[in-house]
Design an enzyme around this catalytic site. Structure first.
Site, PDB file in Angstrom:
ATOM      1  N   ASP A  36       0.316  -1.184  -0.199  1.00  0.00           N
ATOM      2  CA  ASP A  36      -0.185   0.033  -0.276  1.00  0.00           C
ATOM      3  C   ASP A  36       0.780   1.175   0.227  1.00  0.00           C
ATOM      4  O   ASP A  36       0.518   2.377   0.154  1.00  0.00           O
ATOM      5  CB  ASP A  36      -1.050  -0.106   1.213  1.00  0.00           C
ATOM      6  CG  ASP A  36       0.134   0.214   2.362  1.00  0.00           C
ATOM      7  OD1 ASP A  36       0.730   0.056   2.625  1.00  0.00           O
ATOM      8  OD2 ASP A  36      -0.795   0.078   3.495  1.00  0.00           O
ATOM      9  N   HIS A 243      24.876   3.455 -17.112  1.00  0.00           N
ATOM     10  CA  HIS A 243      23.683   3.860 -16.099  1.00  0.00           C
ATOM     11  C   HIS A 243      23.793   2.923 -14.757  1.00  0.00           C
ATOM     12  O   HIS A 243      22.809   2.724 -14.446  1.00  0.00           O
ATOM     13  CB  HIS A 243      22.245   2.785 -16.716  1.00  0.00           C
ATOM     14  CG  HIS A 243      22.064   3.804 -17.868  1.00  0.00           C
ATOM     15  ND1 HIS A 243      21.228   2.563 -19.144  1.00  0.00           N
ATOM     16  CD2 HIS A 243      22.878   4.624 -18.652  1.00  0.00           C
ATOM     17  CE1 HIS A 243      21.079   4.266 -19.749  1.00  0.00           C
ATOM     18  NE2 HIS A 243      21.577   5.296 -19.675  1.00  0.00           N
ATOM     19  N   ASP A 260      27.004  12.234 -11.805  1.00  0.00           N
ATOM     20  CA  ASP A 260      26.135  12.476 -12.834  1.00  0.00           C
ATOM     21  C   ASP A 260      24.938  12.381 -12.212  1.00  0.00           C
ATOM     22  O   ASP A 260      24.200  11.312 -11.900  1.00  0.00           O
ATOM     23  CB  ASP A 260      25.775  11.249 -13.919  1.00  0.00           C
ATOM     24  CG  ASP A 260      24.924  11.991 -15.260  1.00  0.00           C
ATOM     25  OD1 ASP A 260      23.863  13.305 -14.263  1.00  0.00           O
ATOM     26  OD2 ASP A 260      24.519  11.103 -16.032  1.00  0.00           O
ATOM     27  N   ASP A 271      20.570  18.273 -15.777  1.00  0.00           N
ATOM     28  CA  ASP A 271      22.000  17.083 -15.627  1.00  0.00           C
ATOM     29  C   ASP A 271      22.907  17.495 -15.970  1.00  0.00           C
ATOM     30  O   ASP A 271      23.720  17.803 -16.732  1.00  0.00           O
ATOM     31  CB  ASP A 271      21.099  16.469 -16.673  1.00  0.00           C
ATOM     32  CG  ASP A 271      21.797  15.601 -17.471  1.00  0.00           C
ATOM     33  OD1 ASP A 271      22.155  14.654 -17.031  1.00  0.00           O
ATOM     34  OD2 ASP A 271      20.772  15.186 -18.381  1.00  0.00           O
ATOM     35  N   HIS A 354      28.258   6.858 -26.143  1.00  0.00           N
ATOM     36  CA  HIS A 354      26.663   7.355 -26.541  1.00  0.00           C
ATOM     37  C   HIS A 354      26.917   9.140 -27.579  1.00  0.00           C
ATOM     38  O   HIS A 354      27.868   9.338 -27.813  1.00  0.00           O
ATOM     39  CB  HIS A 354      26.580   8.093 -24.957  1.00  0.00           C
ATOM     40  CG  HIS A 354      27.283   8.810 -23.739  1.00  0.00           C
ATOM     41  ND1 HIS A 354      27.379  10.306 -24.082  1.00  0.00           N
ATOM     42  CD2 HIS A 354      28.144   8.096 -22.837  1.00  0.00           C
ATOM     43  CE1 HIS A 354      28.433  10.323 -22.866  1.00  0.00           C
ATOM     44  NE2 HIS A 354      28.927   9.059 -22.610  1.00  0.00           N
ATOM     45  N   HIS A 358      21.576  16.344 -25.038  1.00  0.00           N
ATOM     46  CA  HIS A 358      19.935  15.979 -25.731  1.00  0.00           C
ATOM     47  C   HIS A 358      19.448  17.000 -25.323  1.00  0.00           C
ATOM     48  O   HIS A 358      19.985  17.689 -24.382  1.00  0.00           O
ATOM     49  CB  HIS A 358      19.691  14.454 -25.005  1.00  0.00           C
ATOM     50  CG  HIS A 358      19.987  14.261 -22.937  1.00  0.00           C
ATOM     51  ND1 HIS A 358      19.216  15.005 -22.177  1.00  0.00           N
ATOM     52  CD2 HIS A 358      21.142  14.202 -22.612  1.00  0.00           C
ATOM     53  CE1 HIS A 358      19.886  15.440 -21.438  1.00  0.00           C
ATOM     54  NE2 HIS A 358      20.740  14.685 -21.323  1.00  0.00           N
ATOM     55  N   HIS A 365      15.381  13.607 -20.381  1.00  0.00           N
ATOM     56  CA  HIS A 365      15.267  13.710 -21.845  1.00  0.00           C
ATOM     57  C   HIS A 365      14.296  14.244 -21.717  1.00  0.00           C
ATOM     58  O   HIS A 365      13.139  13.283 -22.167  1.00  0.00           O
ATOM     59  CB  HIS A 365      15.749  11.973 -21.970  1.00  0.00           C
ATOM     60  CG  HIS A 365      17.006  11.410 -21.687  1.00  0.00           C
ATOM     61  ND1 HIS A 365      17.399  10.047 -21.510  1.00  0.00           N
ATOM     62  CD2 HIS A 365      17.911  12.288 -21.518  1.00  0.00           C
ATOM     63  CE1 HIS A 365      18.116   9.819 -21.003  1.00  0.00           C
ATOM     64  NE2 HIS A 365      19.214  11.046 -20.935  1.00  0.00           N
ATOM     65  N   GLU A 408      27.503  15.951 -23.356  1.00  0.00           N
ATOM     66  CA  GLU A 408      27.904  15.623 -22.339  1.00  0.00           C
ATOM     67  C   GLU A 408      29.160  14.634 -22.589  1.00  0.00           C
ATOM     68  O   GLU A 408      29.236  13.304 -22.643  1.00  0.00           O
ATOM     69  CB  GLU A 408      27.363  15.087 -21.426  1.00  0.00           C
ATOM     70  CG  GLU A 408      25.690  14.479 -22.463  1.00  0.00           C
ATOM     71  CD  GLU A 408      25.045  13.899 -21.614  1.00  0.00           C
ATOM     72  OE1 GLU A 408      25.511  12.871 -20.860  1.00  0.00           O
ATOM     73  OE2 GLU A 408      23.720  14.101 -21.514  1.00  0.00           O
ATOM     74  N   TYR A 412      34.970   6.362 -22.047  1.00  0.00           N
ATOM     75  CA  TYR A 412      35.122   4.587 -20.335  1.00  0.00           C
ATOM     76  C   TYR A 412      35.667   4.012 -21.164  1.00  0.00           C
ATOM     77  O   TYR A 412      36.097   3.412 -22.247  1.00  0.00           O
ATOM     78  CB  TYR A 412      33.755   4.314 -20.566  1.00  0.00           C
ATOM     79  CG  TYR A 412      32.724   5.621 -21.094  1.00  0.00           C
ATOM     80  CD1 TYR A 412      32.266   6.284 -19.355  1.00  0.00           C
ATOM     81  CD2 TYR A 412      32.473   6.125 -21.750  1.00  0.00           C
ATOM     82  CE1 TYR A 412      31.519   7.283 -19.399  1.00  0.00           C
ATOM     83  CE2 TYR A 412      31.362   7.470 -22.128  1.00  0.00           C
ATOM     84  CZ  TYR A 412      30.972   7.798 -20.403  1.00  0.00           C
ATOM     85  OH  TYR A 412      30.557   8.977 -20.699  1.00  0.00           O
ATOM     86  N   ARG A 429      33.793  11.514 -16.978  1.00  0.00           N
ATOM     87  CA  ARG A 429      31.758  12.209 -18.603  1.00  0.00           C
ATOM     88  C   ARG A 429      31.670  13.269 -17.736  1.00  0.00           C
ATOM     89  O   ARG A 429      32.254  13.629 -16.842  1.00  0.00           O
ATOM     90  CB  ARG A 429      30.707  11.672 -18.644  1.00  0.00           C
ATOM     91  CG  ARG A 429      30.286  12.700 -19.417  1.00  0.00           C
ATOM     92  CD  ARG A 429      28.181  11.579 -19.723  1.00  0.00           C
ATOM     93  NE  ARG A 429      27.754  10.806 -18.286  1.00  0.00           N
ATOM     94  CZ  ARG A 429      28.053   9.669 -17.687  1.00  0.00           C
ATOM     95  NH1 ARG A 429      28.015   9.228 -18.042  1.00  0.00           N
ATOM     96  NH2 ARG A 429      27.210   9.915 -17.255  1.00  0.00           N
ATOM     97  N   GLU A 431      29.603  17.311 -18.224  1.00  0.00           N
ATOM     98  CA  GLU A 431      28.392  17.334 -19.084  1.00  0.00           C
ATOM     99  C   GLU A 431      27.868  18.624 -18.131  1.00  0.00           C
ATOM    100  O   GLU A 431      27.778  18.730 -17.135  1.00  0.00           O
ATOM    101  CB  GLU A 431      27.336  16.291 -18.329  1.00  0.00           C
ATOM    102  CG  GLU A 431      25.700  16.402 -18.686  1.00  0.00           C
ATOM    103  CD  GLU A 431      24.849  15.198 -19.000  1.00  0.00           C
ATOM    104  OE1 GLU A 431      24.781  15.158 -17.649  1.00  0.00           O
ATOM    105  OE2 GLU A 431      23.746  15.155 -19.487  1.00  0.00           O
TER     106      GLU A 431
HETATM  107  N1  GLY Z   1      21.373  11.726 -16.090  1.00  0.00           N
HETATM  108  C1  GLY Z   1      21.368  11.267 -17.718  1.00  0.00           C
HETATM  109  C2  GLY Z   1      21.901  11.913 -18.374  1.00  0.00           C
HETATM  110  O1  GLY Z   1      23.362  12.056 -18.667  1.00  0.00           O
HETATM  111  O2  GLY Z   1      21.425  11.470 -20.340  1.00  0.00           O
HETATM  112 MN    MN Z   2      22.357  14.013 -19.718  1.00  0.00          MN
HETATM  113 MN    MN Z   3      24.024  13.036 -17.272  1.00  0.00          MN
END
Ligand code: GLY
Ligand code: MN
Ligand code: MN
Length: 461
Positions: A36, A243, A260, A271, A354, A358, A365, A408, A412, A429, A431
């Site tokens: 619940d 991820h 991140d 982000d 990647h 975005h 996103h 970003e 890696y 990374r 970003e």
């Molecule tokens: N944190 C998700 C991205 O960087 O796209």
């Molecule tokens: Mn991002």
């Molecule tokens: Mn991110």
């Protein structure tokens, strides 16, 4: 809350749909977590964009003349004791600027009438489970009344198209909210870096969750409602898992930490990613790779301006990263060829898999097509050099002032034969969040340092 802002958005939408259209926009359902207990409630972004209303169980019905009907939870003393205040239909028109409001219990009874005489019914396709069959049910009820003069809509159209276009360019108010969200998130990254350095210096057992807790504390302390997405706090080799989520792994002296994380503030996401040495000093190998990623981000930032294509920053980053991979021996030119070959054949994919950004907005996103709407007919086919698949290429979106995107790039390096050992298990990374302007872009997330020397200075402080 300014009701005018939302009314203006509804009118702008209605004007695009046409006088004889009707649009239906439900908010998000509540989600059960277990037994619940529900997950913390988060409204639907489209619904909030058009109403500013954050309660669950809401529906908006907007007709082509701009008239808006809201269905919402009725006042209920008993339920409000348990679950909290409800606006209720009586107060909704004055508070939200809608033309009429009813209890959501009346939705099925009233909807056929709202659809009557409309030529097209618009709703978001593929977003709300079961919505299509509810619309079918209302149309069936209306069709049962055609003998009495009812007129059924002939077309069903996807509302995401026009709404995505509206949301893609952020107005002054949205930009201001996003600046504040990014500022809070930047402050949280600063605190996490400083906490990490302090705990490592003191010889404490630092875990990823310690840094995650610091981020959350700083987000909430400044009024953010929740993180905009699951925070990634990745120590050492975990940074190579794209991820990864903040977990229990130890943060060791000599390793890098990739964070991140960004807060959501009043419905808008930030982000940010920073990668820093746990002890406050980059090793030479870490610094070389860090400076390469930073140079690739600099190139992407320089390529971000009104009139450029969405893909330009990515291409600028890839060029710098690919050259760096050759220079550092991550890629062997005898095997992969020249810089052009590395890019054409996507050999850099081994270390950079990647995209460089975005759209960012209400959703991390964010919505919005990545293709230029005026050039959709210009499609060409080519074979992907890496996978052999046939790819349809369409011209990328032309950037306009007020669009917001992330920049970003990363690298890696998993251990593999031929990869210099000093780079093994390093994941980096960087970003930032950028508002497109005529002359370039405004980086709204630079409240946290990004240059290697500045990060080291901050962590020494
Ligand atoms: N944190 C998700 C991205 O960087 O796209
Ligand atoms: Mn991002
Ligand atoms: Mn991110």
């Amino acid at each position: 809350m300014s009701t005018f802002r939302y009314a203006a958005r509804r009118s702008a939408l209605a004007a695009q749909l046409g006088k004889t259209a009707v649009a239906i926009i439900p908010t998000a359902p509540e989600q059960q977590r277990n037994r619940d207990s529900d997950f913390l409630y988060r409204h639907d972004s489209y619904f909030h964009y058009l109403s500013g209303f954050a309660e669950p169980k809401g529906w908006l019905v907007i007709t082509g003349d701009g008239r808006t009907t809201l269905f919402c939870q009725p006042k209920d003393v008993e339920r409000e004791i348990w679950d909290g205040y409800r606006l209720g239909p009586a107060d909704a028109p004055a508070r939200l600027g809608v033309d009429a409001a009813f209890s959501v219990a009346e939705l099925d009874a009233r909807m056929p009438k709202l659809l009557d005489g409309r030529d097209a019914v618009w709703f978001p396709f593929g977003i709300h489970k079961g919505l299509e069959s509810r619309v079918d049910g209302w149309l069936t009820s209306l069709r049962a009344r055609v003998r009495f003069g009812a007129l059924c809509p002939e077309h069903q159209r996807d509302l995401c198209g026009p709404l995505d276009e509206m949301r893609l360019v952020k107005d002054v108010h949205e930009q201001d909210t996003m600046r504040r969200a990014a500022q809070i998130s930047a402050g949280a990254h600063v605190r996490a870096m400083q906490l990490c350095a302090r705990m490592v210096r003191d010889g404490q057992d630092v875990r990823e969750y310690h840094l995650d807790a610091e981020l959350l504390h700083e987000f909430r302390r400044h009024g953010s409602q929740y993180p905009a997405y699951g925070s990634i706090v990745a120590a050492g080799a975990n940074a190579c898992v794209l991820h990864y989520r903040a977990d229990t792994a130890p943060v060791r002296d000599g390793e890098l930490v990739l964070i991140d994380a960004g807060c959501e503030l009043d419905g808008y996401a930030s982000d940010i990613t920073r990668t820093f040495p746990a002890n406050g000093r980059f090793s030479p190998a870490q610094r070389v790779l860090y400076d390469l990623v930073l140079a690739s981000q600099d190139a992407a930032v320089a390529a971000t301006r009104a009139g450029a294509r969405f893909t330009d920053p990515h291409e600028a980053s890839v060029k710098v990263l690919a050259q760096g991979m050759l220079d550092l021996g991550l890629l062997d030119a005898n095997k992969v060829g020249s810089l052009e070959d590395v890019i054409d054949k996507r050999a850099y994919f081994q270390f950079y898999m990647h995209r460089t950004g975005h759209w960012l907005g209400m959703d991390v996103h964010d919505c919005g097509t990545y293709l230029e709407p005026s050039e959709l007919a210009q499609a060409s086919e080519r074979k992907d050099a890496l996978t052999g698949e046939t790819i349809i290429h369409r011209p990328a979106r032309v950037l306009r002032p007020g669009m917001v995107l992330t920049i970003e790039p990363g690298i890696y390096v998993r251990a593999a034969p031929g990869v210099p050992e000093q780079y093994h298990n390093i994941g980096i990374r960087i970003e930032d969040d950028a508002i497109v302007t005529d002359a370039g872009c405004e980086l709204i997330s630079r409240g946290v340092p990004v240059r290697g020397d500045d990060i080291e200075a901050l962590m020494r402080a």
